[in-house]
Design a protein around this motif. Structure first.
Motif, short mmCIF file in Angstrom:
data_model
loop_
_atom_site.label_atom_id
_atom_site.label_comp_id
_atom_site.label_asym_id
_atom_site.label_seq_id
_atom_site.Cartn_x
_atom_site.Cartn_y
_atom_site.Cartn_z
N THR A 177 0.81 -1.22 0.00
CA THR A 177 0.00 0.00 0.00
C THR A 177 0.84 1.27 0.00
N ARG A 178 2.06 1.22 0.54
CA ARG A 178 2.89 2.42 0.59
C ARG A 178 4.28 2.13 0.04
N PRO A 179 4.41 1.83 -1.24
CA PRO A 179 5.74 1.52 -1.79
C PRO A 179 6.66 2.74 -1.82
N SER A 180 6.08 3.94 -1.94
CA SER A 180 6.92 5.13 -2.04
C SER A 180 7.58 5.48 -0.71
N THR A 181 7.03 5.01 0.41
CA THR A 181 7.61 5.31 1.71
C THR A 181 8.38 4.14 2.29
N SER A 182 8.46 3.03 1.56
CA SER A 182 9.20 1.88 2.07
C SER A 182 10.70 2.14 1.97
N ARG A 183 11.47 1.32 2.60
CA ARG A 183 12.92 1.52 2.64
C ARG A 183 13.52 1.29 1.26
N ARG A 184 14.39 2.19 0.84
CA ARG A 184 15.01 2.13 -0.48
C ARG A 184 16.37 1.44 -0.34
N VAL A 185 16.44 0.23 -0.88
CA VAL A 185 17.64 -0.58 -0.76
C VAL A 185 18.64 -0.14 -1.83
N GLY A 186 19.89 0.07 -1.43
CA GLY A 186 20.93 0.41 -2.37
C GLY A 186 20.89 1.84 -2.88
N TRP A 187 20.19 2.73 -2.20
CA TRP A 187 20.07 4.11 -2.67
C TRP A 187 21.40 4.84 -2.57
N THR A 188 22.19 4.58 -1.55
CA THR A 188 23.49 5.24 -1.42
C THR A 188 24.42 4.87 -2.57
N ARG A 189 24.43 3.62 -2.95
CA ARG A 189 25.27 3.19 -4.07
C ARG A 189 24.79 3.79 -5.39
N THR A 190 23.47 3.92 -5.57
CA THR A 190 22.94 4.54 -6.79
C THR A 190 23.32 6.00 -6.88
N ARG A 191 23.29 6.73 -5.77
CA ARG A 191 23.68 8.14 -5.79
C ARG A 191 25.13 8.31 -6.20
N TRP A 195 26.43 10.19 -9.75
CA TRP A 195 27.38 11.32 -9.69
C TRP A 195 28.61 11.03 -10.55
N GLU A 196 29.11 9.77 -10.52
CA GLU A 196 30.26 9.41 -11.34
C GLU A 196 29.90 9.39 -12.83
N ARG A 197 28.69 9.00 -13.17
CA ARG A 197 28.27 8.96 -14.57
C ARG A 197 28.19 10.37 -15.15
N ASP A 198 27.57 11.30 -14.41
CA ASP A 198 27.41 12.67 -14.90
C ASP A 198 28.60 13.56 -14.57
N GLN A 199 29.65 12.99 -13.95
CA GLN A 199 30.87 13.72 -13.60
C GLN A 199 30.60 14.94 -12.73
N GLY A 200 29.54 14.86 -11.89
CA GLY A 200 29.24 15.93 -10.93
C GLY A 200 28.66 17.18 -11.56
N ILE A 201 28.19 17.15 -12.82
CA ILE A 201 27.64 18.33 -13.49
C ILE A 201 26.13 18.33 -13.31
N CYS A 202 25.58 19.47 -12.81
CA CYS A 202 24.14 19.60 -12.61
C CYS A 202 23.42 19.49 -13.94
N HIS A 203 22.39 18.68 -14.00
CA HIS A 203 21.65 18.45 -15.23
C HIS A 203 20.77 19.64 -15.62
#
Length: 262
Positions: A177-191, A195-203
């Motif tokens: 019922t609340r998938p948007s508020t559930s715990r996000r697994v691996g979010w730190t690694r995705t961030r 950042w490495e993919r975009d080389q730190g440049i704001c989109h």
């Protein structure tokens, strides 16, 4: 100017002889030789000596000062007995032990007053005069049959056969019922990977952002509208651009339109 005449008196507290003015004695004073004896004598005087009484409601013994009895008080040992005496009592018979007792009409009006004590009330929840009242129910978690008391079944309690089934059902319910508020697994690694993919440049504004507090990993399609945490939906954004979004984006086209208009 002549002094006021004095009269020899005997202290009512310590028995010492002293001299008191006649005008003081005429007003009812001159009973104690000093203030210390006066304070001590007043505490044990007949006007403040406690009087033993018997409560008219519960029969307990207590004491009151004569002043309270003089104005019509001192009939009950507490306010609880005082309020209870103002209401009529209804005779009842305990459903468990059969003992006779009395309760107030207001208790009977709200459906209570069936048992004489707390122990009998607890026993009534699990049994009646004909024996135990157990009912069979179906567990909402695992689907197994189990038995519970009729009292709990009528109130909607104990819908699961065990605590393990209850906790497992709660975890699955909130995950659906609340998938948007559930715990996000691996979010730190995705961030870090975004950042490495975009080389730190704001989109949005093209400013270089260090990997720290000013770095925000923004979603092109917001999570409340079905967007995921996948790297294809995330881009590097600075703090100002991410916090100044005019509205939430339902689709990627809406995000691109907002980004190009800045």
């Amino acid at each position: 100017m002549p002094k006021n005449p004095t009269i020899p008196r005997t202290c009512q507290n310590c028995g010492t002889t002293f001299l008191a003015r006649d005008d003081h004695v005429a007003r009812g004073g001159g009973k104690f030789c000093s203030k210390r004896c006066s304070d001590k004598g007043r505490d044990f005087s007949s006007r403040r000596r406690p009087i033993p009484r018997i409560c008219e409601e519960c029969g307990a013994a207590f004491t009151v000062v004569p002043k309270t009895v003089k104005r019509g008080g001192g009939r009950y040992c507490s306010n609880k007995c005082k309020f209870a005496s103002k209401q009529d009592r209804v005779p009842r018979t305990c459903l468990i032990c059969g003992a006779a007792f009395e309760v107030r009409p207001s208790v009977v009006a709200r459906g209570s007053g069936k048992c004489c004590s707390r122990a009998c009330r607890w026993a009534l929840r699990h049994q009646t005069a004909s024996g135990p009242t157990m009912v069979t129910r179906m567990c909402e978690g695992c689907g197994k049959s189990y038995e519970t008391t009729k009292h709990c079944a009528d109130r909607g309690e104990r819908s699961f056969c065990s605590n393990e089934c209850h906790y497992a059902w709660k975890r699955s319910y909130f995950a659906e019922t609340r998938p948007s508020t559930s715990r996000r697994v691996g979010w730190t690694r995705t961030r870090r990977r975004v950042w490495e993919r975009d080389q730190g440049i704001c989109h949005v504004c093209g400013v270089y952002v260090e990997f720290g507090p000013d770095y925000h990993c923004g979603h092109m399609v917001d999570r409340i509208f079905g967007g995921s945490d996948d790297m294809t939906n995330c881009v590097v954004q600075c703090r100002q651009c991410n916090l100044r979004k005019p509205k939430k984006h339902h689709t990627r086209e809406e995000y691109e339109t907002w980004r190009l208009d800045r």
